[in-house]
Motif scaffolding. Structure first.
Motif, mmCIF file in Angstrom:
data_model
loop_
_atom_site.group_PDB
_atom_site.id
_atom_site.type_symbol
_atom_site.label_atom_id
_atom_site.label_comp_id
_atom_site.label_asym_id
_atom_site.label_seq_id
_atom_site.Cartn_x
_atom_site.Cartn_y
_atom_site.Cartn_z
ATOM 1 N N TYR A 56 0.861 -1.180 0.000
ATOM 2 C CA TYR A 56 0.000 0.000 0.000
ATOM 3 C C TYR A 56 0.894 1.225 0.000
ATOM 4 O O TYR A 56 1.678 1.439 0.950
ATOM 5 N N HIS A 84 -2.464 -4.860 2.111
ATOM 6 C CA HIS A 84 -1.772 -4.038 3.101
ATOM 7 C C HIS A 84 -2.595 -2.764 3.287
ATOM 8 O O HIS A 84 -3.199 -2.260 2.339
ATOM 9 N N ARG A 114 1.395 0.899 10.273
ATOM 10 C CA ARG A 114 1.317 2.349 10.461
ATOM 11 C C ARG A 114 1.729 3.073 9.184
ATOM 12 O O ARG A 114 1.190 4.111 8.851
ATOM 13 N N GLY A 115 2.706 2.537 8.477
ATOM 14 C CA GLY A 115 3.225 3.205 7.281
ATOM 15 C C GLY A 115 4.325 4.180 7.654
ATOM 16 O O GLY A 115 4.572 4.447 8.827
ATOM 17 N N ASP A 116 5.006 4.685 6.623
ATOM 18 C CA ASP A 116 6.094 5.648 6.817
ATOM 19 C C ASP A 116 5.703 6.975 6.195
ATOM 20 O O ASP A 116 4.874 7.014 5.292
ATOM 21 N N ALA A 135 0.052 1.384 14.831
ATOM 22 C CA ALA A 135 -0.632 0.281 14.138
ATOM 23 C C ALA A 135 -1.587 -0.460 15.079
ATOM 24 O O ALA A 135 -2.638 -0.941 14.651
ATOM 25 N N HIS A 159 12.560 -2.237 14.878
ATOM 26 C CA HIS A 159 12.133 -1.152 13.991
ATOM 27 C C HIS A 159 13.056 0.046 14.194
ATOM 28 O O HIS A 159 13.509 0.298 15.317
ATOM 29 N N SER A 162 12.345 2.277 17.093
ATOM 30 C CA SER A 162 12.218 1.722 18.443
ATOM 31 C C SER A 162 13.398 2.128 19.309
ATOM 32 O O SER A 162 14.538 2.152 18.841
ATOM 33 N N TYR A 171 5.739 -3.706 21.918
ATOM 34 C CA TYR A 171 4.688 -3.130 21.061
ATOM 35 C C TYR A 171 4.203 -4.135 20.011
ATOM 36 O O TYR A 171 3.041 -4.110 19.623
ATOM 37 N N LYS A 175 0.255 -5.446 19.551
ATOM 38 C CA LYS A 175 -0.505 -5.569 18.283
ATOM 39 C C LYS A 175 -1.140 -6.961 18.186
ATOM 40 O O LYS A 175 -2.266 -7.103 17.722
HETATM 41 C C1 LIG Z 1 5.850 -7.112 6.134
HETATM 42 C C2 LIG Z 1 5.818 -5.599 6.004
HETATM 43 C C3 LIG Z 1 5.010 -5.008 5.046
HETATM 44 C C4 LIG Z 1 4.971 -3.616 4.904
HETATM 45 N N1 LIG Z 1 4.163 -3.058 3.957
HETATM 46 C C5 LIG Z 1 4.082 -1.711 3.832
HETATM 47 C C6 LIG Z 1 3.194 -1.115 2.881
HETATM 48 O O1 LIG Z 1 2.488 -1.808 2.157
HETATM 49 N N2 LIG Z 1 3.160 0.241 2.801
HETATM 50 C C7 LIG Z 1 3.921 1.021 3.615
HETATM 51 O O2 LIG Z 1 3.845 2.253 3.498
HETATM 52 N N3 LIG Z 1 4.764 0.497 4.540
HETATM 53 C C8 LIG Z 1 4.872 -0.855 4.672
HETATM 54 N N4 LIG Z 1 5.702 -1.404 5.597
HETATM 55 C C9 LIG Z 1 6.571 -0.521 6.402
HETATM 56 C C10 LIG Z 1 5.914 -0.088 7.728
HETATM 57 O O3 LIG Z 1 4.739 0.636 7.461
HETATM 58 C C11 LIG Z 1 6.930 0.759 8.467
HETATM 59 O O4 LIG Z 1 8.050 -0.013 8.847
HETATM 60 C C12 LIG Z 1 6.436 1.558 9.645
HETATM 61 O O5 LIG Z 1 7.453 2.487 10.022
HETATM 62 C C13 LIG Z 1 6.123 0.728 10.892
HETATM 63 O O6 LIG Z 1 4.898 0.165 10.792
HETATM 64 P P1 LIG Z 1 4.282 -0.714 11.987
HETATM 65 O O7 LIG Z 1 2.974 -1.156 11.513
HETATM 66 O O8 LIG Z 1 5.244 -1.709 12.490
HETATM 67 O O9 LIG Z 1 4.097 0.455 13.119
HETATM 68 P P2 LIG Z 1 3.872 0.390 14.665
HETATM 69 O O10 LIG Z 1 3.605 -0.977 15.150
HETATM 70 O O11 LIG Z 1 2.881 1.461 14.997
HETATM 71 O O12 LIG Z 1 5.310 0.812 15.254
HETATM 72 C C14 LIG Z 1 5.949 2.007 14.847
HETATM 73 C C15 LIG Z 1 6.992 2.390 15.905
HETATM 74 O O13 LIG Z 1 6.335 2.845 17.086
HETATM 75 C C16 LIG Z 1 6.647 2.018 18.202
HETATM 76 N N5 LIG Z 1 5.378 1.844 18.934
HETATM 77 C C17 LIG Z 1 4.330 1.047 18.578
HETATM 78 N N6 LIG Z 1 3.314 1.179 19.469
HETATM 79 C C18 LIG Z 1 3.726 2.091 20.387
HETATM 80 C C19 LIG Z 1 3.141 2.677 21.554
HETATM 81 N N7 LIG Z 1 1.902 2.341 21.954
HETATM 82 N N8 LIG Z 1 3.853 3.617 22.243
HETATM 83 C C20 LIG Z 1 5.103 3.959 21.866
HETATM 84 N N9 LIG Z 1 5.730 3.440 20.774
HETATM 85 C C21 LIG Z 1 5.054 2.523 20.058
HETATM 86 C C22 LIG Z 1 7.185 0.717 17.598
HETATM 87 O O14 LIG Z 1 8.050 0.050 18.480
HETATM 88 C C23 LIG Z 1 7.882 1.235 16.355
HETATM 89 O O15 LIG Z 1 9.139 1.744 16.659
HETATM 90 C C24 LIG Z 1 5.780 -2.793 5.759
HETATM 91 C C25 LIG Z 1 6.604 -3.391 6.727
HETATM 92 C C26 LIG Z 1 6.626 -4.783 6.858
HETATM 93 C C27 LIG Z 1 7.532 -5.409 7.882
#
Ligand SMILES: Cc1cc2nc3c(=O)[nH]c(=O)nc-3n(C[C@H](O)[C@H](O)[C@H](O)COP(=O)(O)OP(=O)(O)OC[C@H]3O[C@@H](n4cnc5c(N)ncnc54)[C@H](O)[C@@H]3O)c2cc1C
Length: 311
Positions: A56, A84, A114-116, A135, A159, A162, A171, A175
């Protein structure tokens, strides 16, 4: 909503003699790239992946294409799609609508992320004023919207945002507790990192630690591209692999693509063998919308049925 199998059911109902595999596609940018994706999808249909996930993008047009392509995979192929979904730039209402459009197309497997930030993935994250911060919140939102099967991302090296591997694990477990049924890892090249992640999750929460952590493998076909991808994701190539690839690339002005590809496929095969021996639940391949490199690795691992495909 059409009831489709969950990813966990898919990977658990595989053939006992062969670990399942799955593939990742990205939304193509133009017509020629889209034609190639459909050829690749047809190739993979013959190899029987457990599922195909579709990334996505951060930009609006890529998002529309993700939804359309994922819908077509659901409706026009035999592949089971995983859509995604990221929180970037979306209000909660928009996220709800996006999930609704997946449901309308019969898609019930969603990889929640969450995305970047668009532009610079390592740049400052900004929450949409009416969106979600992490996320974990999006997992709960999707689960509350209906009978969806949710997966999340996990990070063998941690990550890049992190503070520590401990907080990263905490975290991830949150999830999973919020209702995610499995995670797919970021690509990595050191199997030890995957094994340590698995141990950390089990130590943090044995119940959540029993959920599948699906390792993501990318067969390297270009040293320049993999270096760029590693920069963007904030991860690293192990020194021994870097050395193998650099040696294969040679000293000419252009890297020796054939030699790098051969080394990359050999390395992905070695990773696959080790992951299978260590009891990984399945293998997920980044295909970059091509089938050949992944197919060669699958054949080396004995995971591809003997069918004649396009060269
Ligand atoms: C298999 C895979 C597929 C992907 N596909 C895509 C895609 O299609 N499109 C795209 O744009 N990106 C994609 N990504 C990249 C991803 O969106 C990024 O790596 C993003 O930065 C982290 O997403 P996440 O869902 O892990 O975020 P989160 O789980 O929200 O974590 C983000 C950061 O915040 C920290 N965190 C989480 N919860 C909390 C909390 N409650 N308090 C404080 N800190 C917290 C985590 O430790 C981490 O450092 C993909 C990654 C993977 C591994």
């Amino acid at each position: 909503m059409t009831k489709t199998p969950s990813i966990v059911d898919r990977i658990k109902s595989g053939d006992d003699r062969r670990i399942p595999f799955s593939v990742e596609f990205f939304p193509p940018r133009d017509e020629a790239a889209e034609a190639r994706l459909w050829r690749t999808a047809r190739d993979f249909e013959q190899l029987g992946p457990a599922f195909a996930s579709i990334t996505y993008g951060a930009g609006g047009s890529t998002r529309d294409r993700t939804v359309r392509i994922t819908g077509q995979i659901a409706q026009e192929t035999t592949l089971l799609p995983v859509a995604h979904l990221t929180a970037v730039g979306h209000s909660i209402n928009e996220l709800r609508a996006m999930v609704g459009s997946y449901a309308d197309k019969g898609i019930s497997n969603i990889l929640v992320l969450r995305g970047d930030p668009p532009g610079d993935p390592l740049g400052e994250w900004e929450q949409h004023p009416e969106g979600v911060e992490y996320a974990e919140e999006l997992v709960s939102l999707v689960r509350d919207l209906g009978d969806f099967h949710v997966g999340v991302a996990s990070f063998p090296e941690g990550h890049h945002r992190s503070e520590s591997l401990e907080s990263d694990t905490k975290y991830l477990v949150r999830k999973l507790r919020a209702g995610a049924e499995y995670s797919i890892t970021q690509m990595f090249f050191d199997v030890e990192d995957y094994l340590r992640l698995r141990d950390r999750v089990v130590a943090c929460d044995p119940f959540e630690g029993a959920k599948p952590i699906i390792p993501e493998i990318m067969p390297i076909t270009s040293l320049r591209s993999v270096r760029r991808m590693m920069e963007l994701s904030g991860s690293k190539l192990p020194a021994a692999l870097e050395e193998r690839l650099t040696r294969a690339a040679g000293t000419g002005p252009e890297e020796d693509r054939a030699a790098v590809r051969e080394e990359g496929i050999a390395y992905a095969t070695e990773m696959g063998e080790r992951l299978i021996a260590e009891g990984a639940p399945s293998l997920h391949f980044i295909t970059l919308n091509f089938s050949r490199a992944t197919r060669e690795v699958l054949q080396n691992l004995g995971l591809a049925p003997a069918v004649a495909l396009q060269p």
